[in-house]
Structures are given as C-alpha cells and as structure tokens.
Design an enzyme around this catalytic site. Structure first.
Site, PDB file in Angstrom:
ATOM      1  N   SER A  12       0.830  -1.207   0.000  1.00 35.74           N
ATOM      2  CA  SER A  12       0.000   0.000   0.000  1.00 35.74           C
ATOM      3  C   SER A  12       0.865   1.258   0.000  1.00 35.74           C
ATOM      4  CB  SER A  12      -0.896   0.004   1.233  1.00 35.74           C
ATOM      5  OG  SER A  12      -0.096   0.041   2.400  1.00 35.74           O
ATOM      6  N   TYR A  43      -4.405   0.334   3.385  1.00 34.79           N
ATOM      7  CA  TYR A  43      -5.266  -0.767   2.975  1.00 34.79           C
ATOM      8  C   TYR A  43      -6.031  -1.339   4.191  1.00 34.79           C
ATOM      9  CZ  TYR A  43      -3.083  -1.641  -1.681  1.00 34.79           C
ATOM     10  OH  TYR A  43      -2.654  -1.570  -2.982  1.00 34.79           O
ATOM     11  N   CYS A  74       3.020  -7.124   1.787  1.00 37.15           N
ATOM     12  CA  CYS A  74       1.942  -6.517   2.554  1.00 37.15           C
ATOM     13  C   CYS A  74       1.078  -7.633   3.142  1.00 37.15           C
ATOM     14  CB  CYS A  74       1.108  -5.638   1.621  1.00 37.15           C
ATOM     15  SG  CYS A  74      -0.364  -4.947   2.377  1.00 37.15           S
ATOM     16  N   ASN A  75       0.949  -7.641   4.455  1.00 39.80           N
ATOM     17  CA  ASN A  75       0.133  -8.680   5.101  1.00 39.80           C
ATOM     18  C   ASN A  75      -1.336  -8.524   4.753  1.00 39.80           C
ATOM     19  OD1 ASN A  75       1.962  -9.992   7.583  1.00 39.80           O
ATOM     20  ND2 ASN A  75       2.602  -7.967   6.949  1.00 39.80           N
ATOM     21  N   THR A  76      -1.795  -7.272   4.671  1.00 42.62           N
ATOM     22  CA  THR A  76      -3.219  -7.014   4.413  1.00 42.62           C
ATOM     23  C   THR A  76      -3.595  -7.492   3.012  1.00 42.62           C
ATOM     24  OG1 THR A  76      -2.910  -5.028   5.754  1.00 42.62           O
ATOM     25  CG2 THR A  76      -4.998  -5.234   4.585  1.00 42.62           C
ATOM     26  N   CYS A 185       2.678  -6.294  10.056  1.00 48.11           N
ATOM     27  CA  CYS A 185       2.407  -5.349   8.968  1.00 48.11           C
ATOM     28  C   CYS A 185       3.768  -4.820   8.535  1.00 48.11           C
ATOM     29  CB  CYS A 185       1.535  -4.210   9.492  1.00 48.11           C
ATOM     30  SG  CYS A 185       1.436  -2.787   8.372  1.00 48.11           S
ATOM     31  N   THR A 186       3.987  -4.759   7.239  1.00 53.44           N
ATOM     32  CA  THR A 186       5.336  -4.417   6.782  1.00 53.44           C
ATOM     33  C   THR A 186       5.722  -2.980   7.145  1.00 53.44           C
ATOM     34  OG1 THR A 186       4.420  -3.978   4.574  1.00 53.44           O
ATOM     35  CG2 THR A 186       5.424  -6.127   4.947  1.00 53.44           C
ATOM     36  N   HIS A 187       4.735  -2.112   7.301  1.00 61.08           N
ATOM     37  CA  HIS A 187       5.080  -0.746   7.745  1.00 61.08           C
ATOM     38  C   HIS A 187       5.761  -0.775   9.123  1.00 61.08           C
ATOM     39  CE1 HIS A 187       2.557   0.635   4.449  1.00 61.08           C
ATOM     40  NE2 HIS A 187       3.016   1.857   4.670  1.00 61.08           N
TER      41      HIS A 187
HETATM   42  N1  DGL Z   1       1.927  -2.657   4.891  1.00 60.75           N
HETATM   43  C1  DGL Z   1       0.666  -3.301   4.925  1.00 60.75           C
HETATM   44  C2  DGL Z   1       0.655  -4.595   5.685  1.00 60.75           C
HETATM   45  O1  DGL Z   1       1.661  -5.276   5.746  1.00 60.75           O
HETATM   46  C3  DGL Z   1      -0.597  -2.493   5.011  1.00 60.75           C
HETATM   47  C4  DGL Z   1      -0.657  -1.238   5.748  1.00 60.75           C
HETATM   48  C5  DGL Z   1      -1.915  -0.497   5.372  1.00 60.75           C
HETATM   49  O2  DGL Z   1      -1.949   0.011   4.254  1.00 60.75           O
HETATM   50  O3  DGL Z   1      -2.865  -0.470   6.161  1.00 60.75           O
HETATM   51  O4  DGL Z   1      -0.360  -5.020   6.191  1.00 60.75           O
END
Ligand code: DGL
Length: 240
Positions: A12, A43, A74-76, A185-187
């Site tokens: 995302s 996301y 991205c996990n989502t 979450c990768t962030h």
């Molecule tokens: N980086 C994303 C993840 O790993 C999503 C973060 C987001 O856009 O909410 O879930």
C-alpha cells in the site's frame, strides 16, 4: 521472462521496502521493481474486495513489466488477495506475508504473544487458520495499529511523538505479559528500532522479513530463476 528478469514487489505504501531490502541482502544480484500504492494507503481499514482488486491491478502491472516473481510485501493484501493472484497467474511464483505467529508461539516462554497488524489482516482466514493451527497453546492478543502506518508513511519513525504513539500500543501488550511481539504489517518493520527499545528486556520483536527473503530464494532456486549476474542488480521504486 528469464532469470535476469526483475522480482516485483507491491504494498500500500513504503512498508514493503523493508521486505525488498531483506531480499536484496541475501540476493544482491537481483533486479527489483517496487510499486507503492500510496494513493490508496492505508489498505488496513478498507474492504477486502477493494484490496483484492488493487492487488490484481498491481500484479498485472508487474507481470506486464516482465517480473519473474511477485512478492506481496503486505500482510493485508496477502490476506485479501493471495488466492486470487495465484488463481489468475497459476504459473507465476507469488510469495506473500502473514503475521509470524508460529515462531512467536513456539518461542514464547510467558505463553502470551502480542500481534500488531491491520484490521484487514486480522479479519482474514489466513490469520485465523494460523492461530488455530500453531498458537492454540498460547494466548494471542491482537492489536490493530493503524496509527503506525500513517507514521511510517510520513517518515516519522522516531522522536517524542512517535514514541508516545508506539508506547500507547505496546505497553498494554507488555503489561498483559507478552514476551513476543509479532510485527504483522510491513510498515511496522520500519519502527523496529523504536519498538525494540521500548520492549527491551521485556519482549522480543518477531520480524518476518528474513524468513520471507529465504522463501523468495528457495522458490526462485526451485524454478531455476535465480539471477546469475555478478554484482548488484538494479532497483526501481514507483508510485501506483
Ligand atoms: N503494509 C501493509 C501490511 O503489511 C498495510 C498497511 C496499510 O496500508 O494499512 O499489512
């Protein structure tokens, strides 16, 4: 498509760059293309159908650029779309991400594991299945940390403001006895130094990026798709 083709990544926003970097640490000769869907970030709170549609669109772009593999960094998006992506491109290797609940549960001594992720990830079948399969012996506390996504997109990964927000999320998990905190979450991987400092002596962070990088290498090797060029590959980052 050949071994010299790039590996495609998408997320995302900038979160998944941490995963791309982990891949490049063990496969420095690979070319990469990274798409940040920043216009649609975050996301996490969006309907799974929206995230699935975006994931299909971004993967189509990466395939159009000749990518030999797509990493859903991205996990989502993995939760919403990994099955759809594999159904749409059955011959394309697609590697996804899910919260590392399994190693966290296996290593926990306190029997309490905290998971930081987005609502979309927690609502997915993948997360539910992983918890029931691998974490039935521990208490798993799920905590939605959307604020972290915004912080990382702003480039705010340290400082008093970031620390206040990080503590507000982390302290309840630590107070409940969690000795493993899963960065789901990768962030959040970009906040690991800050979160690690807050948790020091009380809990260890579980960062899945090296395991995902290992999986990328295994899948490419199994298909004979590892880059053979010596030295450093090229890297491109683009906004969707
Ligand atoms: N980086 C994303 C993840 O790993 C999503 C973060 C987001 O856009 O909410 O879930």
């Amino acid at each position: 498509m050949s071994c010299e083709s790039p590996i495609g990544f998408f997320d995302s926003g900038v979160g998944g760059l941490a995963v791309r970097d982990a891949v490049l640490r063990i496969l420095p000769g690979e070319d990469t293309v990274y798409i940040a869907d920043s216009a649609n970030c975050p996301y996490g709170p969006k309907p799974a159908e929206f995230v699935r549609r975006r994931s299909l669109e971004l993967t189509r772009r990466l395939v159009g650029m000749g990518c030999k593999m797509v990493v859903v960094a991205c996990n989502t998006a993995t939760a919403a779309a990994i099955d759809a992506l594999r159904a749409e491109w059955p011959r394309l290797p697609v590697v996804g991400m899910e919260p590392a609940v399994k190693p966290a549960a296996a290593r926990s001594k306190s029997g309490v594991v905290g998971v930081l992720a987005t609502k979309g990830t927690f609502c997915g079948r993948l997360y539910r299945d992983t918890c029931s399969r691998y974490a039935s012996n521990v208490r798993v506390i799920a905590s939605v940390a959307d604020e972290f996504v915004e912080m990382v997109e702003r480039g705010e990964v340290d400082g008093p403001g970031a620390e206040r927000i990080a503590r507000a999320k982390l302290e309840p998990l630590l107070a409940a006895g969690a000795d493993r905190i899963v960065l789901g979450c990768t962030h959040f991987l970009h906040l690991a130094p800050l979160l690690g400092r807050i948790a020091a002596g009380r809990a260890e962070l579980v960062d899945p990026s090296d395991a995902v990088a290992g999986q990328v290498r295994r899948v490419l090797a199994a298909r004979g798709l590892l880059a053979e060029r010596p030295g450093t590959g090229a890297g491109r980052v683009m906004r969707a």
